[in-house]
Design a protein around this motif. Structure first.
Motif, PDB file in Angstrom:
ATOM      1  N   THR A  38       0.655  -1.209  -0.076  1.00 21.41           N
ATOM      2  CA  THR A  38       0.178  -0.055  -0.055  1.00 21.41           C
ATOM      3  C   THR A  38       0.854   1.298  -0.032  1.00 21.41           C
ATOM      4  O   THR A  38       0.536   2.324  -0.890  1.00 21.41           O
ATOM      5  CB  THR A  38      -0.999   0.193   1.403  1.00 21.41           C
ATOM      6  OG1 THR A  38      -1.455  -1.260   1.153  1.00 21.41           O
ATOM      7  CG2 THR A  38      -1.867   1.332   1.078  1.00 21.41           C
ATOM      8  N   GLN A  42       0.640   4.210  -2.760  1.00 21.66           N
ATOM      9  CA  GLN A  42       0.356   5.561  -2.394  1.00 21.66           C
ATOM     10  C   GLN A  42       1.382   6.598  -2.640  1.00 21.66           C
ATOM     11  O   GLN A  42       1.073   7.632  -3.030  1.00 21.66           O
ATOM     12  CB  GLN A  42      -0.134   5.358  -0.829  1.00 21.66           C
ATOM     13  CG  GLN A  42      -0.778   6.665  -0.247  1.00 21.66           C
ATOM     14  CD  GLN A  42      -1.181   6.612   1.122  1.00 21.66           C
ATOM     15  OE1 GLN A  42      -1.169   5.635   1.901  1.00 21.66           O
ATOM     16  NE2 GLN A  42      -2.051   7.688   1.489  1.00 21.66           N
ATOM     17  N   PHE A  62      -6.769   5.894   1.887  1.00 20.31           N
ATOM     18  CA  PHE A  62      -6.432   5.629   0.418  1.00 20.31           C
ATOM     19  C   PHE A  62      -6.440   4.098   0.303  1.00 20.31           C
ATOM     20  O   PHE A  62      -7.040   3.729  -0.603  1.00 20.31           O
ATOM     21  CB  PHE A  62      -4.690   5.917   0.418  1.00 20.31           C
ATOM     22  CG  PHE A  62      -4.200   5.308  -0.883  1.00 20.31           C
ATOM     23  CD1 PHE A  62      -4.350   6.072  -2.254  1.00 20.31           C
ATOM     24  CD2 PHE A  62      -3.381   4.116  -0.882  1.00 20.31           C
ATOM     25  CE1 PHE A  62      -3.843   5.617  -3.128  1.00 20.31           C
ATOM     26  CE2 PHE A  62      -3.025   3.536  -2.190  1.00 20.31           C
ATOM     27  CZ  PHE A  62      -3.032   4.493  -3.162  1.00 20.31           C
ATOM     28  N   SER A  63      -6.123   3.313   1.050  1.00 18.00           N
ATOM     29  CA  SER A  63      -6.267   1.864   0.699  1.00 18.00           C
ATOM     30  C   SER A  63      -7.748   1.404   0.598  1.00 18.00           C
ATOM     31  O   SER A  63      -8.188   0.795  -0.497  1.00 18.00           O
ATOM     32  CB  SER A  63      -5.790   1.037   1.900  1.00 18.00           C
ATOM     33  OG  SER A  63      -5.863  -0.408   1.623  1.00 18.00           O
TER      34      SER A  63
END
Length: 100
Positions: A38, A42, A62-63
């Motif tokens: 991740t 990101q 975000f994830s």
């Protein structure tokens, strides 16, 4: 991509949804055997947004928000004890670095 209706309840703006979709189209490859952290996704997404003038999805959202625009073949996974990532996706940049 999952239909936009899946994103309605996520609280993400249409602009951020579009930035995630554009990022995935431009920077990612779907490959069943690939695992990408991740943090790597990101970081690359942040660079992509700066270059394109988008406002990125920030922090731990975000994830979750990225997952809403990915195909169902991509799943969250744990990488070691501390890291998390996604199985079934890799960055094109990483792929290009591996080829030569």
């Amino acid at each position: 991509f999952k239909p936009s209706i899946a994103i309605v309840g996520s609280g993400i703006t249409i602009n951020k949804e579009q930035s995630l979709k554009h990022f995935v189209d431009a920077c990612c490859i779907f490959q069943n055997s690939s695992i990408t952290s991740t943090a790597d996704l990101q970081a690359e997404y942040g660079k992509f947004c700066r270059e394109k003038g988008y406002t990125p999805v920030m922090g731990d959202r975000f994830s979750r928000e990225l997952l809403t625009v990915l195909p169902e073949t991509v799943t969250r996974t744990k990488i070691g004890n501390q890291r998390r990532g996604f199985k079934g996706i890799r960055l094109k940049k990483m792929y290009e670095d591996d080829v030569f």
